[in-house]
Each structure stands twice: as structure tokens, then as C-alpha cells.
Design a protein around this motif. Structure first.
Motif, short mmCIF file in Angstrom:
data_model
loop_
_atom_site.label_atom_id
_atom_site.label_comp_id
_atom_site.label_asym_id
_atom_site.label_seq_id
_atom_site.Cartn_x
_atom_site.Cartn_y
_atom_site.Cartn_z
N LYS A 237 57.78 75.27 32.56
CA LYS A 237 58.67 74.07 32.10
C LYS A 237 59.62 73.45 33.14
N ALA A 238 60.16 74.47 34.18
CA ALA A 238 60.88 73.94 35.25
C ALA A 238 59.90 73.15 36.06
N PHE A 239 58.74 73.53 36.26
CA PHE A 239 57.66 72.89 37.15
C PHE A 239 57.41 71.62 36.49
N ASN A 240 57.34 71.51 35.21
CA ASN A 240 57.21 70.43 34.53
C ASN A 240 58.31 69.29 34.74
N GLY A 241 59.58 70.16 34.49
CA GLY A 241 60.86 69.13 34.68
C GLY A 241 60.88 68.36 36.03
N LEU A 242 60.55 69.33 37.13
CA LEU A 242 60.46 68.34 38.50
C LEU A 242 59.66 67.35 38.46
N GLY A 243 58.48 67.64 37.82
CA GLY A 243 57.76 66.43 37.99
C GLY A 243 58.07 65.33 37.21
N VAL A 244 58.76 65.47 35.98
CA VAL A 244 59.47 64.28 35.58
C VAL A 244 60.85 63.58 36.16
N ILE A 245 61.21 64.52 36.82
CA ILE A 245 62.22 63.72 37.84
C ILE A 245 61.70 62.95 38.66
N ALA A 246 60.60 63.44 39.51
CA ALA A 246 60.23 62.55 40.62
C ALA A 246 59.49 61.48 40.02
N PHE A 247 59.00 61.46 38.64
CA PHE A 247 58.48 60.30 38.22
C PHE A 247 59.69 59.21 37.87
N SER A 248 60.93 59.60 37.74
CA SER A 248 61.78 58.83 37.23
C SER A 248 62.42 58.05 38.39
N PHE A 249 62.11 58.40 39.57
CA PHE A 249 62.79 57.98 40.68
C PHE A 249 61.47 57.15 41.60
N GLY A 250 60.15 56.91 40.82
CA GLY A 250 58.98 56.57 41.46
C GLY A 250 59.37 54.97 41.79
N ASP A 251 58.73 54.66 43.05
CA ASP A 251 58.90 53.19 43.34
C ASP A 251 58.01 53.16 44.55
N ALA A 252 56.72 52.90 44.24
CA ALA A 252 55.36 53.03 44.97
C ALA A 252 55.29 51.43 45.65
N MET A 253 56.10 50.42 45.51
CA MET A 253 56.11 49.26 45.85
C MET A 253 56.97 48.46 46.71
N LEU A 254 57.76 49.18 47.46
CA LEU A 254 58.75 48.57 48.29
C LEU A 254 58.26 47.60 49.35
N PRO A 255 57.46 48.04 50.06
CA PRO A 255 56.70 46.97 51.02
C PRO A 255 56.25 45.55 50.37
N GLU A 256 55.52 45.72 49.32
CA GLU A 256 55.26 44.75 48.64
C GLU A 256 56.38 43.74 47.95
N ILE A 257 57.39 44.44 47.49
CA ILE A 257 58.53 43.83 47.15
C ILE A 257 59.47 42.99 48.47
N GLN A 258 59.38 43.75 49.42
CA GLN A 258 60.08 43.44 50.67
C GLN A 258 59.46 41.93 51.16
N SER A 259 58.29 41.95 51.06
CA SER A 259 57.60 40.89 51.53
C SER A 259 57.59 39.61 50.90
N THR A 260 58.45 39.49 49.62
CA THR A 260 58.84 38.50 48.95
C THR A 260 60.28 38.05 49.37
N ILE A 261 60.99 38.83 50.18
CA ILE A 261 62.29 38.41 50.43
C ILE A 261 62.29 37.53 51.68
N ARG A 262 63.47 36.71 51.71
CA ARG A 262 63.70 35.85 52.82
C ARG A 262 64.55 36.38 53.90
N GLU A 263 64.47 35.86 55.06
CA GLU A 263 65.18 36.19 56.19
C GLU A 263 66.82 36.24 56.05
N PRO A 264 67.47 37.03 56.67
CA PRO A 264 67.06 38.30 57.32
C PRO A 264 66.33 39.32 56.34
N VAL A 265 65.26 39.75 56.33
CA VAL A 265 64.56 40.73 55.37
C VAL A 265 65.28 41.96 55.38
N LYS A 266 65.52 42.76 56.43
CA LYS A 266 66.02 44.09 56.36
C LYS A 266 67.28 43.92 55.68
#
Length: 458
Positions: A237-266
Motif C-alpha cells: 500500500k505504501a509503495f502504491n501511495g508513493l506512485g500516486v503522489i508521483a503521478f499527482s505532480f506529473g508534468d512531462a511537457m515543460l519544454p513543450e509549454i516553454q516553447s510557446t512563451i514569448r521573450e524573455p522566455v526564462k
């Protein structure tokens, strides 16, 4: 220069609208990246608000934070609190590290895969491509189950004896997403994601309020916060709970999102991340801790399923969830659509008619939606998909890779030994979390397949 050949970065990912008339041919990796990411490339059009909408939509979806009380219940108070707070701080830190790598070598890398290639070479490209596909597919299966469950709950409120099943609503949602899939790129979703961000706030506020109300109505003597079962059961159950928390913060798209942002990009991206994490902080912690307080170890994997009164507020929470999930689904299907686009990019020089391009897009998006819908309808085990997706997909992408990439890219300030140690500790710990979460998820998926038949109406 690497001799492996990779497809070019699809223009639809850049957020700048692309150019269908542009001739594209197969070139080497280094030439591809240079031709698509040189310093003269046009910046995106999005503001920090658009960045915040996109980041908040990809992370703070009801399908992500609704399982958090269940995750805390699987871990218990001490470990649950530490894990949730630690994951919040780590992903905020990791997100800023990824943002800091924008044009780290003087070139613009518009996808996570091409950023990984610029740092680690071809094996980095293919590794990130694999993890991103696992994350996006697993995430969309899980949130389609959640959307179907929410729609069914609303339907049952108005038609208590209705004959429609969960599978019907999963199909309905799949058809709606197929329509949205015809939009060309992430930037074209900005208004949808703005609505989704406000729906996130609406869902969080409604669900937190109703959770407190239900928690006070329940006989507190019947609520247990003690972990039940054998030592091995508690461990899984604890192992499963850690996986759920990792999922809850998932954002595998940051560079794709950042490429849509205007200057100054950072700077714009840093501001967008800060705004998005403000929303995350206000919603995640309150719902996770109050949900566990209200229902104890009996809390359901999707918190709304544990709520009982008042009915109309539960309907409202479910509607907020469906609206938000519709945008999140679109963000996560874009890497897969990009692969389809890349395989046909070389044939663009054949001057296909616009109608042919639209028909081709309809075909591959229909194939994708059909596959996701079939799996979600056949195995509607929301909590299990959340955990395995978090362990195998999001943990490497959002916890491990950012800190290692930052080290490898050599973007460390002077006298940074403490940061080096911190990055190594984060990478080591969350690599272990990925293994543990995967073990727990596989165990519960196996149990559920034995318990339920395929296409079970959950």
C-alpha cells in the motif's frame, strides 16, 4: 556528430502556428536540432499567464489531486505528510531547473526529447521519448476513467435508475476529446486551459468544502486512521501511495509549454511556474490532509466517490472535474500526435491538399482515441493506472531527469557543492520511488484483474 537519424521537430509543437508549406526532409540529429532551434528562431506568443494555465492544467488536474487523500491513507500521517510536502518542493525545484535549461547551449529545444538529446545524445532522446509516452498514455487512460466516473455520477443524480454504464460515459468523453484533438497545437488550447484552470480552483474549493462538511457529519468514532493489514500488505500500500503522489505532480511537457512563451522566455516561465504552484499548493495539501482526516483509511481512490451530501455540490464538483480533465487530456496526447506527425513530415513536400492533411489528422487521432478508450473501458481501475503511470512515467521525467540534466549541462553556480549533493540525493531517492511505486501498482492491478471482469461497471 551522431549518425543516428531522427525525425524533425514538428512545427505544431512550437506554438507559433507552423508553416505547412515548409519543405521538410530527413536530416541528422545535429542538423535537425540546429535547423529547428537556432537562436534566430521566433519566440512563442504566450504570456506568463498562459504558461501558468498550461502548467496548472497539466499538473493540478482533479484526476491528479483527487487520489491524494487515498495516497496519504496508504502511507499514514507521518510518512504521508513528509512524502506530499517533499514531492511539492522537489517538483517545484525541478520545474525551475528545466526552465533554466532553455537555450542552455545557445539553441532552442522545443520538446523534452530534443532537450534530452542536446544533453545526453541519442540515448537521452529515446529514453525521454519512452517515458513521455508511458506518462501520456497512462495519464490519459487514468483521467478518461475519472471523466467517465464523474459523468456517470452526474447522470445517476438525475436518473438514479438509468441504464447507462461507466463504459458509455468513457466512450462519450472519448468522442469529445477526438473533436478537441483536431486543434493544431498547444497554443491553440490556451483559452480551453484558462477555463480548465478556473475549473481546477472550482473543483478544489467545492471538494474541500464538501469534504469538511461530510467529515463533520460522520460519526468520528467510526473513522480509523490506523493502517490495516499485514506487514507485507502495508508495504505494498505504501509503495502504491508513493506512485500516486508521483503521478499527482506529473508534468512531462515543460519544454513543450516553454516553447510557446514569448521573450524573455526564462523569466516568463519562472513566473508562470510560480503562479501554477500557488494554485497547486492551495489545493493539494488541503484536499489531501482534509480528505484523510474526514474518511480515514476508508477513503476512496477518487475522493468524490467518498462524498455523500449535499448531492448538488457533488454534482458541481464532478462537472468541474470533467471540464478540467478535458484540457489536461489534450496536453498529454500531444507528444503522441507529434510522433504521428513526424512519421509523415517527409511527405509534406508532396504538396498534399489541406483537406488531405485534415483527414490524415482525423485518422491518427481516431486510432489513438480508440485505443485509449478501449483500455479505459475494459479496465476501469483508476487508482492502479494512476500509480503505475506515476512510477514508470512521471518519476523519471519530473523528479530524476531534471536534476541529472542540470548537473550534466554544467549550469551550476560557483561554490555549488550543496546543490550537487541535493541533486544527487533527489535522483537517488526518486529512482527508488519509481521501483517501489511500480511494484505496488503491478500488485494491485493483478488483484483487480482477478476480482473484476473486463468492462466491469465500477
Amino acid at each position: 556528430m551522431s549518425s543516428i537519424r531522427l525525425p524533425p521537430t514538428p512545427e505544431s509543437y512550437s506554438g507559433d502556428g507552423g508553416n505547412d508549406e515548409k519543405e521538410v526532409s530527413h536530416v541528422t540529429v545535429d542538423d535537425t536540432i540546429h535547423s529547428n532551434t537556432n537562436e534566430t528562431s521566433t519566440a512563442g506568443k504566450g504570456s506568463w499567464k498562459h504558461a501558468a494555465f498550461h502548467v496548472a492544467t497539466t499538473i493540478a488536474t482533479p484526476a491528479a489531486y483527487a487520489p491524494l487523500p487515498f495516497a496519504v491513507a496508504s502511507l499514514g500521517w507521518p510518512l504521508g505528510v513528509i512524502s506530499l510536502v517533499g514531492a511539492t518542493l522537489t517538483t517545484w525545484y525541478s520545474s525551475n531547473l528545466i526552465a533554466s535549461l532553455w537555450k542552455w547551449d545557445g539553441k532552442k529545444h522545443t520538446t523534452y526529447r530534443h532537450l534530452a538529446h542536446s544533453i545526453y545524445g541519442s540515448w537521452g532522446y529515446w529514453s525521454i521519448a519512452f517515458f513521455q509516452q508511458v506518462a501520456s498514455l497512462g495519464n490519459n487512460i487514468a483521467i478518461q476513467i475519472a471523466a467517465g466516473s464523474c459523468l456517470k455520477a452526474v447522470y445517476k443524480y438525475y436518473h438514479e435508475d438509468g441504464s447507462l454504464t461507466l463504459q458509455h460515459f468513457i466512450i462519450f468523453f472519448g468522442i469529445f476529446e477526438l473533436v478537441l484533438s483536431q486543434l493544431p497545437n498547444i497554443h491553440s488550447l490556451r483559452w480551453l486551459n484558462a477555463i480548465c484552470t478556473f475549473s481546477t480552483i472550482g473543483f478544489a474549493g467545492t471538494t474541500i468544502g464538501v469534504t469538511i462538511y461530510n467529515g463533520k457529519k460522520i460519526d468520528r468514532g467510526t473513522v480509523s486512521h490506523t493502517l490495516q493489514g499485514s506487514s507485507s500488505s502495508k508495504m505494498f500500500k505504501a509503495f502504491n501511495g508513493l506512485g500516486v503522489i508521483a503521478f499527482s505532480f506529473g508534468d512531462a511537457m515543460l519544454p513543450e509549454i516553454q516553447s510557446t512563451i514569448r521573450e524573455p522566455v526564462k523569466k516568463t516561465m519562472y513566473k508562470g511556474i510560480a503562479a501554477a504552484y500557488t494554485i497547486i499548493l492551495l489545493s493539494y495539501w488541503q484536499l489531501a490532509f482534509l480528505g484523510y482526516w474526514a474518511f480515514g483509511t476508508g477513503v476512496q481512490p477518487f475522493i468524490v466517490a467518498s462524498l455523500s451530501t449535499p448531492k448538488w455540490t457533488i454534482v458541481m464538483a464532478n462537472l468541474f472535474a470533467v471540464i478540467q480533465i478535458s484540457g489536461c487530456f489534450q496536453i498529454y496526447c500531444r507528444p503522441t500526435y507529434a510522433y504521428f506527425e513526424e512519421t509523415t513530415a517527409a511527405s509534406k513536400q508532396n504538396n498534399r491538399a489541406p483537406l488531405q492533411n485534415h483527414l490524415l489528422r482525423l485518422v491518427y487521432t481516431s486510432v489513438y482515441m480508440g485505443m485509449i478508450t478501449l483500455v479505459a473501458a475494459a479496465m476501469p481501475f483508476f487508482g492502479d493506472f494512476v500509480s503505475i503511470c506515476g512510477a514508470i512515467g512521471f518519476t523519471p521525467l519530473d523528479f530524476v531527469f531534471p536534476v541529472l540534466a542540470h548537473l550534466k549541462a554544467g549550469k551550476m553556480p560557483k561554490h555549488s557543492s550543496l546543490i550537487v549533493i541535493l541533486n544527487i540525493l533527489i535522483a537517488t531517492w526518486f529512482s527508488a520511488v519509481a521501483v517501489m511505486g511500480c511494484i505496488g501498482a503491478v500488485k494491485f492491478i493483478t488483484d483487480d484483474i482477478r476480482t473484476y471482469k473486463f468492462f466491469h461497471d465500477m
